[in-house]
Each structure stands twice: as structure tokens, then as C-alpha cells.
Design a protein around this motif. Structure first.
Motif, mmCIF file in Angstrom:
data_model
loop_
_atom_site.group_PDB
_atom_site.id
_atom_site.type_symbol
_atom_site.label_atom_id
_atom_site.label_comp_id
_atom_site.label_asym_id
_atom_site.label_seq_id
_atom_site.Cartn_x
_atom_site.Cartn_y
_atom_site.Cartn_z
ATOM 1 N N THR A 102 68.960 78.344 47.442
ATOM 2 C CA THR A 102 67.724 78.414 48.217
ATOM 3 C C THR A 102 66.867 77.180 47.948
ATOM 4 O O THR A 102 67.062 76.464 46.959
ATOM 5 N N SER A 103 65.882 76.943 48.799
ATOM 6 C CA SER A 103 64.988 75.795 48.646
ATOM 7 C C SER A 103 64.239 75.832 47.320
ATOM 8 O O SER A 103 63.864 74.792 46.773
ATOM 9 N N ALA A 104 64.020 77.042 46.797
ATOM 10 C CA ALA A 104 63.281 77.189 45.539
ATOM 11 C C ALA A 104 63.979 76.459 44.391
ATOM 12 O O ALA A 104 63.325 75.990 43.454
ATOM 13 N N GLN A 105 65.313 76.356 44.453
ATOM 14 C CA GLN A 105 66.056 75.687 43.384
ATOM 15 C C GLN A 105 65.947 74.165 43.478
ATOM 16 O O GLN A 105 65.974 73.469 42.469
ATOM 17 N N GLY A 106 65.851 73.661 44.693
ATOM 18 C CA GLY A 106 65.667 72.226 44.869
ATOM 19 C C GLY A 106 66.950 71.429 44.980
ATOM 20 O O GLY A 106 68.019 71.863 44.574
ATOM 21 N N ARG A 107 66.819 70.226 45.518
ATOM 22 C CA ARG A 107 67.964 69.372 45.815
ATOM 23 C C ARG A 107 68.728 68.957 44.561
ATOM 24 O O ARG A 107 69.957 68.897 44.563
ATOM 25 N N GLU A 108 67.996 68.667 43.489
ATOM 26 C CA GLU A 108 68.656 68.230 42.255
ATOM 27 C C GLU A 108 69.576 69.317 41.715
ATOM 28 O O GLU A 108 70.704 69.041 41.280
ATOM 29 N N TYR A 109 69.102 70.562 41.736
ATOM 30 C CA TYR A 109 69.924 71.674 41.254
ATOM 31 C C TYR A 109 71.126 71.879 42.171
ATOM 32 O O TYR A 109 72.247 72.083 41.701
ATOM 33 N N HIS A 110 70.888 71.796 43.485
ATOM 34 C CA HIS A 110 71.988 71.960 44.441
ATOM 35 C C HIS A 110 73.056 70.894 44.212
ATOM 36 O O HIS A 110 74.264 71.185 44.251
ATOM 37 N N THR A 111 72.624 69.672 43.956
ATOM 38 C CA THR A 111 73.564 68.583 43.700
ATOM 39 C C THR A 111 74.400 68.867 42.461
ATOM 40 O O THR A 111 75.615 68.631 42.429
ATOM 41 N N LYS A 112 73.753 69.420 41.434
ATOM 42 C CA LYS A 112 74.452 69.746 40.194
ATOM 43 C C LYS A 112 75.513 70.820 40.434
ATOM 44 O O LYS A 112 76.621 70.744 39.892
ATOM 45 N N VAL A 113 75.184 71.818 41.259
ATOM 46 C CA VAL A 113 76.133 72.894 41.566
ATOM 47 C C VAL A 113 77.395 72.333 42.212
ATOM 48 O O VAL A 113 78.521 72.609 41.770
#
Length: 296
Positions: A102-113
Motif C-alpha cells: 500500500t502507499s502507506a509503506q512507501g516506494r523505498e519499502y516497495h523497492t526493497k520487497v
């Protein structure tokens, strides 16, 4: 030697044999009571089990990190010959945990996933031992990608496979990397555009899996393959796996050049010469399982 290890956010605690609940196992989790993955190893076979059935064995960032650690642990040890990857519950893996996306996690977290997920998938193909997926249930999105990334996949008749991301607004682009290299292009595109599941037998027909068996024979068939791999020379298998991956990415002429050179390199291995001598002398080979050369 069998061992048991509990991994927590604070570090690693060695457990004695008497206190371990599962001999020869490692447990990876954010808490002791709910381990995300289990690892057992004996007789050259490492069993890695996804152990979060309540969340459909979702490939959360924590799960991916645990899986990565399971795969890499003593991966160059001569005692390790093959890995079997399975899961508890009716779902092998439902793919990424959407709550982390979700947007709450942010782009940096999404990239890490997605970086960690891609790392795990490539590790499976790059490590020197074969990895077998043992599937008894549903594998969707990144879960399907996980199956496609394994060298061999033995599945039950009730297993199904899908890339349904398009239905929730997130196209399965990273799963498509592995799936698109395992099945024909048009089959992959239909899976990706529609999200419609395919049966175990269709998965076999299209090359996503290696074998379909009745549920009661899944363990037996998978272990039989693993045990046959264990009978071969470890460095010979490692060389063969690495070469197969490399030549598949090349054109025909380059692939033959690569494979021809590796055949000569294989002959120079101590175990390569032992296998040939054993055949000529009509006896079983005695492998060293060491990447030592018999000649230059």
C-alpha cells in the motif's frame, strides 16, 4: 550432524537436542511461537518449509528474508546435495503480502520487497545444488514465480497455478520473468492478462512443472528424485546446473561453444574421470564430491 537453530530478531540461539522440538531443524520468524519457515537437513537433502498457512504463506519481506537465509546457509558444504521447497497448508504460496504494497509503506519499502524477491528467485537458479518445489495446493503470483524458478517441480493433481495480479491492479511483471521462461509465450500471456488459474495437468503440459502425482505419493516421488540426485557427484551436478542456466540464455552457436568447453572441463574433474573408470571397470563410482582436477 543434525542441528536445531531458532532465529529471532535478537540473533541466533543454539538449542540442545533435548530441548529441540524438531531435530535437525532451523526456525525463522519474528516470534518463537509462529515460525515463518522451517529447515531440516539430513542425508544431503535440505527441506525448507513455508510455515505461515494462516496468511496463505504470503511472500512478505520477512518470509523472503528467511527463505534467502535458508537457501544460503552452508550452501557450499559438501553435505548439501539438493533442496526441497514445500509449504504447510492448502496454499503453497499466494504471492506477495498486499498489505505491504500500500502507499502507506512507501516506494523505498516497495523497492526493497521486489529487490529481495528477485534476489531469492535468482539465488534458487544460481546456487550449486538443484532445488525441487514440492507443491500440494495453490501457487499464485510470486508463489507461482517461486515454482517456476525451481529446477524441478513435483505437484499434486489438486494443485493450481495463476498470476491474478491484473485483477487487483498490479500486473505480475516480476512473476512473468520466471513464468515466461518456463512456458510458451502465448500461455504466459493468457495467464498474465486474465489471471485465470491453470490445472496441474495443464501446468505439466506447458512445462511449468515436472511431474503430477496423487497427493498420497507426493512425498515419495519428490524424495525419490532428491535421493537420485544425491547419488551423483556434487561438483559434476553443480557444473551441469550452472552451464545449463548459462547456455539457455545464449544463441545456438554460443551455447554449443559454452557446453563443449564445459564438457572438457568436466572430464578434467577427479569425479569425471572416476565415473568413466567405474563404467569401464563395471563397478559403482566412488565420488570424492570435491571440485578437484584429475588433469589440467
Amino acid at each position: 550432524m543434525a542441528r536445531s537453530v531458532l532465529c529471532t530478531g535478537l540473533g541466533v540461539l543454539q538449542l540442545g537436542r533435548k530441548t529441540a522440538l524438531l531435530s535437525g531443524a532451523r526456525f525463522y520468524s519474528q516470534s518463537e511461537s509462529e515460525p515463518l519457515t522451517l529447515e531440516q537437513q539430513s542425508d544431503g537433502i535440505r527441506r525448507i518449509i513455508l510455515n505461515n498457512p494462516k496468511k496463505r504463506n504470503a511472500l512478505s519481506l520477512s518470509m523472503l528474508k528467511s527463505l534467502r537465509e535458508n537457501i544460503l546457509a552452508d550452501v557450499d558444504s559438501e553435505d548439501l546435495r539438493v533442496i526441497i521447497l514445500s509449504a504447510k497448508g492448502p496454499v503453497f504460496s499466494s504471492g506477495h503480502d498486499l498489505k505491504e504494497l500500500t502507499s502507506a509503506q512507501g516506494r523505498e519499502y516497495h523497492t526493497k520487497v521486489f529487490h529481495t524477491c528477485s534476489e531469492v528467485m535468482t539465488l534458487i537458479q544460481d546456487i550449486p545444488v538443484p532445488v525441487i518445489a514440492m507443491v500440494n495446493g495453490v501457487a499464485t503470483a510470486a508463489g507461482c514465480q517461486l515454482v517456476a524458478s525451481c529446477d524441478i517441480a513435483v505437484v499434486t493433481e489438486k494443485s493450481t497455478f495463476a498470476t491474478p495480479g491484473v485483477s487487483v491492479g498490479l500486473f505480475c511483471s516480476t512473476p512473468a520473468v520466471a513464468i515466461g521462461r518456463a512456458v510458451p509465450r502465448k500461455v504466459a500471456m493468457e495467464m498474465l492478462f486474465t489471471g485465470t488459474p491453470i490445472s496441474a495437468h495443464d501446468a505439466l503440459l506447458h512445462g511449468l512443472v515436472s511431474k503430477v502425482v496423487p497427493e498420497e505419493r507426493l512425498e515419495e516421488e519428490t524424495l525419490s528424485i532428491a535421493q537420485r540426485i544425491c547419488q551423483a557427484s556434487r561438483p559434476v551436478v553443480a557444473l551441469g546446473k550452472a552451464t545449463f542456466q548459462r547456455q539457455m540464455a545464449q544463441g545456438r552457436d554460443a551455447a554449443y561453444a559454452t557446453a563443449s568447453k564445459v564438457m572438457v572441463d568436466n572430464l578434467a574433474l577427479r569425479d569425471g574421470q572416476e565415473g568413466i573408470r567405474a563404467f569401464i571397470e563395471k563397478r559403482k563410482p566412488v565420488w570424492s564430491h570435491k571440485a578437484e582436477k584429475a588433469h589440467d
